[in-house]
Design an enzyme around this catalytic site. Structure first.
Site, PDB file in Angstrom:
ATOM      1  N   ARG A   1       0.829  -1.203   0.000  1.00 55.13           N
ATOM      2  CA  ARG A   1       0.000   0.000   0.000  1.00 55.13           C
ATOM      3  C   ARG A   1       0.863   1.254   0.000  1.00 55.13           C
ATOM      4  NH1 ARG A   1      -4.777  -2.376   2.515  1.00 55.13           N
ATOM      5  NH2 ARG A   1      -6.558  -0.977   2.489  1.00 55.13           N
TER       6      ARG A   1
ATOM      7  N   ARG B   1     -17.868  -3.308   9.422  1.00 55.06           N
ATOM      8  CA  ARG B   1     -16.530  -2.995   9.937  1.00 55.06           C
ATOM      9  C   ARG B   1     -16.522  -1.573  10.486  1.00 55.06           C
ATOM     10  NH1 ARG B   1     -12.503  -4.558   5.045  1.00 55.06           N
ATOM     11  NH2 ARG B   1     -11.554  -2.636   5.810  1.00 55.06           N
TER      12      ARG B   1
ATOM     13  N   ARG C   1      -9.583   6.945   5.093  1.00 57.33           N
ATOM     14  CA  ARG C   1      -9.021   5.838   4.293  1.00 57.33           C
ATOM     15  C   ARG C   1      -8.772   6.279   2.850  1.00 57.33           C
ATOM     16  NH1 ARG C   1     -13.192   1.259   5.050  1.00 57.33           N
ATOM     17  NH2 ARG C   1     -11.714  -0.043   3.914  1.00 57.33           N
TER      18      ARG C   1
HETATM   19  P1  AMP Z   1      -8.359  -3.564   4.027  1.00 56.55           P
HETATM   20  O1  AMP Z   1      -9.074  -4.724   4.598  1.00 56.55           O
HETATM   21  O2  AMP Z   1      -7.382  -3.922   2.963  1.00 56.55           O
HETATM   22  O3  AMP Z   1      -9.297  -2.456   3.615  1.00 56.55           O
HETATM   23  O4  AMP Z   1      -7.473  -2.961   5.227  1.00 56.55           O
HETATM   24  C1  AMP Z   1      -8.072  -2.485   6.406  1.00 56.55           C
HETATM   25  C2  AMP Z   1      -7.064  -1.662   7.191  1.00 56.55           C
HETATM   26  O5  AMP Z   1      -5.945  -2.489   7.561  1.00 56.55           O
HETATM   27  C3  AMP Z   1      -6.442  -0.484   6.463  1.00 56.55           C
HETATM   28  O6  AMP Z   1      -7.276   0.670   6.478  1.00 56.55           O
HETATM   29  C4  AMP Z   1      -5.168  -0.280   7.279  1.00 56.55           C
HETATM   30  O7  AMP Z   1      -5.458   0.310   8.537  1.00 56.55           O
HETATM   31  C5  AMP Z   1      -4.740  -1.724   7.542  1.00 56.55           C
HETATM   32  N1  AMP Z   1      -3.893  -2.223   6.458  1.00 56.55           N
HETATM   33  C6  AMP Z   1      -4.198  -3.251   5.596  1.00 56.55           C
HETATM   34  N2  AMP Z   1      -3.199  -3.453   4.741  1.00 56.55           N
HETATM   35  C7  AMP Z   1      -2.237  -2.545   5.035  1.00 56.55           C
HETATM   36  C8  AMP Z   1      -0.963  -2.250   4.489  1.00 56.55           C
HETATM   37  N3  AMP Z   1      -0.477  -2.924   3.420  1.00 56.55           N
HETATM   38  N4  AMP Z   1      -0.246  -1.252   5.063  1.00 56.55           N
HETATM   39  C9  AMP Z   1      -0.714  -0.573   6.123  1.00 56.55           C
HETATM   40  N5  AMP Z   1      -1.919  -0.800   6.673  1.00 56.55           N
HETATM   41  C10 AMP Z   1      -2.682  -1.770   6.147  1.00 56.55           C
END
Ligand code: AMP
Length: 213
Positions: free
Chosen positions: A87, A160, A171
């Site tokens: 990310r 969530r 986000r």
């Molecule tokens: P997601 O399920 O991919 O939307 O991720 C949910 C949350 O997890 C994100 O908003 C971040 O807080 C954290 N997160 C997930 N992947 C990453 C990553 N590669 N780097 C940093 N934070 C992450």
């Protein structure tokens, strides 16, 4: 060969990753799912990640990179769909370095899912997820048959915390600042492909599938 699936929150990375793993011999590696699991278990990783995840901010690179490295080291012969990782540019470089250092499966494509911001907000605010199997629902376009209960496994379907309207904007900002630059990063290394993520789930799947062996 592994692939990276990236894009803004709500682009459909989780849904498409699920289809790809269900129908192919590729495995799903979602850092978001790993953080949520750790948070549910109350492990040290979960406690560390919680304040960032709940606020819609990125978990620090050192933590995230360490987590992925640990997993990859144990599974060097596995083809992965990386969902939500990398990310940041720093994470993308670290992924490349760890793959070559431990001889894991190389990245054959970095697929970007392109979706208009209005649609993202609608998808995220209406999204509901199964706590048990991570199946994804939407209150309007794909509700579960019984409210709050997963059609597939009977698990609890919930919203969530970071899909709340106030957190969505944080986000999207984190995406603009940190993840959007990966489009150029992966173009420069010749791995970038952009796919329209707004149509029917099945037609988006077909377009992604072309890049999965
Ligand atoms: P997601 O399920 O991919 O939307 O991720 C949910 C949350 O997890 C994100 O908003 C971040 O807080 C954290 N997160 C997930 N992947 C990453 C990553 N590669 N780097 C940093 N934070 C992450």
């Amino acid at each position: 060969m592994s692939i990276v699936l990236f894009g803004p929150p709500g682009a459909g990375k989780g849904t498409q990753s699920q289809l790809l793993t269900d129908r192919n011999t590729i495995k799903h590696l979602s850092t978001g799912d790993l953080f949520r699991k750790a948070m549910g278990e109350g492990s040290p990783l979960g406690l560390e990640a919680k304040s960032y995840v709940d606020a819609g901010k990125l978990v620090p690179d050192t933590v995230t990179i360490g987590l992925v490295r640990e997993l990859l080291e144990k599974n060097i012969n596995t083809d992965y769909i990386f969902d939500g990782f990398p990310r940041t540019e720093n994470q993308a470089k670290a992924l490349e370095e760890m793959i070559s250092a431990i001889n894991a499966k190389p990245i054959s494509r970095a697929i970007f899912l392109e979706v208009d911001e209005k649609i993202l907000v609608d998808r995220l605010s209406g999204r509901r997820v199964c706590k048990n199997c991570n199946a994804v629902y939407h209150i309007q376009s794909k509700p579960s048959k019984v409210e709050g209960v997963c059609d597939l496994c009977g698990g609890l379907v919930y919203q969530r915390k970071d899909d709340g309207v106030d957190v969505i904007s944080t986000r999207l900002k984190a995406y603009e600042e940190n993840t959007k630059p990966l489009k150029k990063y992966y173009s420069d290394v010749g791995l970038f492909t952009s796919i329209n993520g707004e149509g029917e789930t099945e037609s988006i799947y077909k377009n992604i599938k072309k890049f999965v062996q």
